[in-house]
Design a protein around this motif. Structure first.
Motif, PDB file in Angstrom:
ATOM      1  N   MET A 102      -1.380   1.505  -6.592  1.00  0.00           N
ATOM      2  CA  MET A 102      -1.883   2.337  -5.499  1.00  0.00           C
ATOM      3  C   MET A 102      -3.376   2.612  -5.621  1.00  0.00           C
ATOM      4  O   MET A 102      -4.068   2.782  -4.619  1.00  0.00           O
ATOM      5  CB  MET A 102      -1.102   3.645  -5.435  1.00  0.00           C
ATOM      6  CG  MET A 102       0.300   3.482  -4.886  1.00  0.00           C
ATOM      7  SD  MET A 102       0.336   2.763  -3.201  1.00  0.00           S
ATOM      8  CE  MET A 102       0.758   1.033  -3.548  1.00  0.00           C
ATOM      9  N   ARG A 103      -3.889   2.689  -6.842  1.00  0.00           N
ATOM     10  CA  ARG A 103      -5.345   2.859  -6.977  1.00  0.00           C
ATOM     11  C   ARG A 103      -6.080   1.596  -6.535  1.00  0.00           C
ATOM     12  O   ARG A 103      -7.161   1.674  -5.959  1.00  0.00           O
ATOM     13  CB  ARG A 103      -5.697   3.214  -8.419  1.00  0.00           C
ATOM     14  CG  ARG A 103      -5.151   4.531  -8.930  1.00  0.00           C
ATOM     15  CD  ARG A 103      -5.610   5.749  -8.153  1.00  0.00           C
ATOM     16  NE  ARG A 103      -4.944   5.917  -6.878  1.00  0.00           N
ATOM     17  CZ  ARG A 103      -3.710   6.409  -6.716  1.00  0.00           C
ATOM     18  NH1 ARG A 103      -2.988   6.730  -7.771  1.00  0.00           N
ATOM     19  NH2 ARG A 103      -3.203   6.555  -5.509  1.00  0.00           N
ATOM     20  N   ILE A 104      -5.488   0.422  -6.791  1.00  0.00           N
ATOM     21  CA  ILE A 104      -6.081  -0.816  -6.277  1.00  0.00           C
ATOM     22  C   ILE A 104      -6.038  -0.811  -4.750  1.00  0.00           C
ATOM     23  O   ILE A 104      -7.019  -1.191  -4.081  1.00  0.00           O
ATOM     24  CB  ILE A 104      -5.320  -2.040  -6.831  1.00  0.00           C
ATOM     25  CG1 ILE A 104      -5.514  -2.138  -8.345  1.00  0.00           C
ATOM     26  CG2 ILE A 104      -5.797  -3.322  -6.149  1.00  0.00           C
ATOM     27  CD1 ILE A 104      -4.688  -3.229  -9.000  1.00  0.00           C
ATOM     28  N   THR A 105      -4.919  -0.352  -4.192  1.00  0.00           N
ATOM     29  CA  THR A 105      -4.805  -0.247  -2.739  1.00  0.00           C
ATOM     30  C   THR A 105      -5.847   0.719  -2.185  1.00  0.00           C
ATOM     31  O   THR A 105      -6.461   0.455  -1.138  1.00  0.00           O
ATOM     32  CB  THR A 105      -3.394   0.223  -2.349  1.00  0.00           C
ATOM     33  OG1 THR A 105      -2.431  -0.669  -2.911  1.00  0.00           O
ATOM     34  CG2 THR A 105      -3.228   0.246  -0.837  1.00  0.00           C
ATOM     35  N   ASP A 106      -6.057   1.836  -2.866  1.00  0.00           N
ATOM     36  CA  ASP A 106      -7.051   2.821  -2.411  1.00  0.00           C
ATOM     37  C   ASP A 106      -8.458   2.246  -2.406  1.00  0.00           C
ATOM     38  O   ASP A 106      -9.280   2.604  -1.554  1.00  0.00           O
ATOM     39  CB  ASP A 106      -7.003   4.065  -3.299  1.00  0.00           C
ATOM     40  CG  ASP A 106      -5.742   4.882  -3.085  1.00  0.00           C
ATOM     41  OD1 ASP A 106      -5.111   4.719  -2.025  1.00  0.00           O
ATOM     42  OD2 ASP A 106      -5.394   5.675  -3.985  1.00  0.00           O
TER      43      ASP A 106
ATOM     44  N   THR B  42      -2.898  -3.792   2.911  1.00  0.00           N
ATOM     45  CA  THR B  42      -2.826  -2.416   2.415  1.00  0.00           C
ATOM     46  C   THR B  42      -1.914  -1.540   3.278  1.00  0.00           C
ATOM     47  O   THR B  42      -1.203  -0.679   2.753  1.00  0.00           O
ATOM     48  CB  THR B  42      -4.234  -1.808   2.368  1.00  0.00           C
ATOM     49  OG1 THR B  42      -4.857  -1.948   3.663  1.00  0.00           O
ATOM     50  CG2 THR B  42      -5.096  -2.526   1.347  1.00  0.00           C
ATOM     51  N   VAL B  43      -1.939  -1.742   4.590  1.00  0.00           N
ATOM     52  CA  VAL B  43      -1.099  -0.940   5.482  1.00  0.00           C
ATOM     53  C   VAL B  43       0.378  -1.159   5.164  1.00  0.00           C
ATOM     54  O   VAL B  43       1.165  -0.207   5.061  1.00  0.00           O
ATOM     55  CB  VAL B  43      -1.385  -1.294   6.949  1.00  0.00           C
ATOM     56  CG1 VAL B  43      -0.477  -0.504   7.883  1.00  0.00           C
ATOM     57  CG2 VAL B  43      -2.837  -1.041   7.291  1.00  0.00           C
ATOM     58  N   TYR B  44       0.774  -2.410   4.986  1.00  0.00           N
ATOM     59  CA  TYR B  44       2.167  -2.719   4.700  1.00  0.00           C
ATOM     60  C   TYR B  44       2.567  -2.252   3.297  1.00  0.00           C
ATOM     61  O   TYR B  44       3.724  -1.871   3.085  1.00  0.00           O
ATOM     62  CB  TYR B  44       2.401  -4.220   4.857  1.00  0.00           C
ATOM     63  CG  TYR B  44       1.878  -4.768   6.152  1.00  0.00           C
ATOM     64  CD1 TYR B  44       2.369  -4.306   7.370  1.00  0.00           C
ATOM     65  CD2 TYR B  44       0.868  -5.733   6.191  1.00  0.00           C
ATOM     66  CE1 TYR B  44       1.884  -4.791   8.574  1.00  0.00           C
ATOM     67  CE2 TYR B  44       0.382  -6.227   7.384  1.00  0.00           C
ATOM     68  CZ  TYR B  44       0.887  -5.747   8.566  1.00  0.00           C
ATOM     69  OH  TYR B  44       0.396  -6.225   9.760  1.00  0.00           O
ATOM     70  N   ALA B  45       1.636  -2.286   2.370  1.00  0.00           N
ATOM     71  CA  ALA B  45       1.934  -1.807   1.019  1.00  0.00           C
ATOM     72  C   ALA B  45       2.262  -0.321   1.032  1.00  0.00           C
ATOM     73  O   ALA B  45       3.209   0.125   0.368  1.00  0.00           O
ATOM     74  CB  ALA B  45       0.754  -2.082   0.087  1.00  0.00           C
ATOM     75  N   ARG B  46       1.515   0.470   1.775  1.00  0.00           N
ATOM     76  CA  ARG B  46       1.774   1.906   1.869  1.00  0.00           C
ATOM     77  C   ARG B  46       3.138   2.183   2.497  1.00  0.00           C
ATOM     78  O   ARG B  46       3.901   3.036   2.014  1.00  0.00           O
ATOM     79  CB  ARG B  46       0.669   2.575   2.685  1.00  0.00           C
ATOM     80  CG  ARG B  46      -0.649   2.753   1.953  1.00  0.00           C
ATOM     81  CD  ARG B  46      -0.502   3.796   0.882  1.00  0.00           C
ATOM     82  NE  ARG B  46      -1.779   4.126   0.270  1.00  0.00           N
ATOM     83  CZ  ARG B  46      -1.923   4.994  -0.729  1.00  0.00           C
ATOM     84  NH1 ARG B  46      -0.850   5.605  -1.206  1.00  0.00           N
ATOM     85  NH2 ARG B  46      -3.114   5.246  -1.237  1.00  0.00           N
ATOM     86  N   LEU B  47       3.444   1.474   3.566  1.00  0.00           N
ATOM     87  CA  LEU B  47       4.730   1.674   4.228  1.00  0.00           C
ATOM     88  C   LEU B  47       5.889   1.258   3.327  1.00  0.00           C
ATOM     89  O   LEU B  47       6.899   1.978   3.211  1.00  0.00           O
ATOM     90  CB  LEU B  47       4.776   0.874   5.532  1.00  0.00           C
ATOM     91  CG  LEU B  47       3.927   1.399   6.692  1.00  0.00           C
ATOM     92  CD1 LEU B  47       3.950   0.400   7.842  1.00  0.00           C
ATOM     93  CD2 LEU B  47       4.438   2.746   7.175  1.00  0.00           C
TER      94      LEU B  47
END
Length: 305
Positions: free
Chosen positions: A140-144, A179-184
């Motif tokens: 999630m930090r990589i995603t951020d 990133t959008v799909y990873a969060r969902l």
């Protein structure tokens, strides 16, 4: 002598009725979906627009009246006419043919980017949400980090670092869309992993990979589909922006953003070079947004009741 034939007929009718009885829940669900679709006129408009977009892409070689790359400098910058409804550009190329053939490029961009970004997003999101802990924190930090930058700016940076081609533009956009799909997917995985039936499946010896693939993944698809439909318009806009800046499709490919870029120097006097591909981008993006809203409403359980 006719009795066996009659018995076969009755048996066949019974089997058909049994088939319909078994499929009745599915048929009722389809009817209800159609009913909900009819209740949202804007979704119907979006569906029509996207269907036309796909049909044009499918039959583009048949619909295009001229070659999209054939030049005729003696007739350059001709205004729209009966022979050339969208006019000619600065190289004497038929703008209508270029816009029509450009639909195929846009469809390929949408499909490839959607597949790549969804695969990356689902893997990252499901793994992070299912395992939690340090794995979740790292992913999630990589995603951020990716989310900290505007998507278009980050896509421009990736595209500029690579050689300006359509393939590299697709890679650049895919690297910012996941990133959008990873969060969902993470949010869905966190809800599903704590369900009692998951604990039961784990208790009988199912591996983590099996649980994620056969139980967590199917439950995460619904919000991903809705988000994907709504993000397709953004994908077109991003690809067109890269093409407009010279970081995407290169001449003579008839990509819509590149066509708009070709006509920006002639906008005041020869507006048709830019106006028609710009209208194609606007209408297609509108269609995807309306379609996404309709799918979201239909998949919403509160509305389905």
């Amino acid at each position: 002598m006719r009795k066996p034939s009659s018995d076969k007929k009755i048996s066949g009718q019974s089997a058909f009725r049994e088939f319909l009885r078994e499929r009745k829940p599915m048929l009722d669900d389809v009817r209800h979906t159609v009913y909900l679709w009819k209740k949202t006129p804007l979704a119907l408009v979006g569906t029509v627009i996207i269907c036309l977009f796909l049909l044009v892409a499918l039959f583009a070689p048949l619909l295009a009246p001229y070659s999209p790359i054939a030049t005729d400098l003696s007739r350059k910058l001709e205004a729209p006419s009966a022979a050339h409804p969208f006019g000619l550009d600065q190289f004497g190329r038929d703008v209508l043919s270029r816009v029509i053939m450009g639909t195929r490029i846009e469809v390929s961009i949408i499909v490839i980017i959607s597949v790549i970004s969804i695969v990356i997003g689902l893997i990252v999101g499901i793994v992070a949400g299912y395992f939690g802990g340090i794995i979740d924190e790292i992913l999630m930090r990589i995603t951020d980090i990716f989310l900290a930058f505007p998507r278009l700016v980050l896509a421009m940076a990736f595209a500029a670092a690579l050689r300006p081609t359509l393939t590299n533009a697709i890679i650049a956009i895919s690297l910012v869309e996941w990133t959008v799909y990873a969060r969902l997917a993470r949010a869905e995985a966190m809800k599903i992993r704590s369900q009692p039936y998951i604990e039961a499946i784990r208790a009988v010896g199912a591996s983590n990979i099996k649980i994620m693939v056969f139980h967590v993944l199917p439950m995460s698809i619904s919000p991903i589909i809705v988000q994907l439909t709504m993000r397709m318009g953004t994908i077109i806009l991003t690809a067109a922006s890269l093409g407009f800046l010279g970081l995407g499709a290169q001449p003579p490919l008839p990509e819509w953003g590149a066509i708009v870029s070709d006509g920006r120097s002639y906008l005041m006097n020869n507006w048709w070079i830019t106006a028609f591909p710009g209208m194609a981008i606007a209408v297609t993006v509108l269609g995807f947004n309306l379609l996404g809203d309709g799918i979201r409403d239909i998949l919403d359980p509160r509305i389905r009741r």
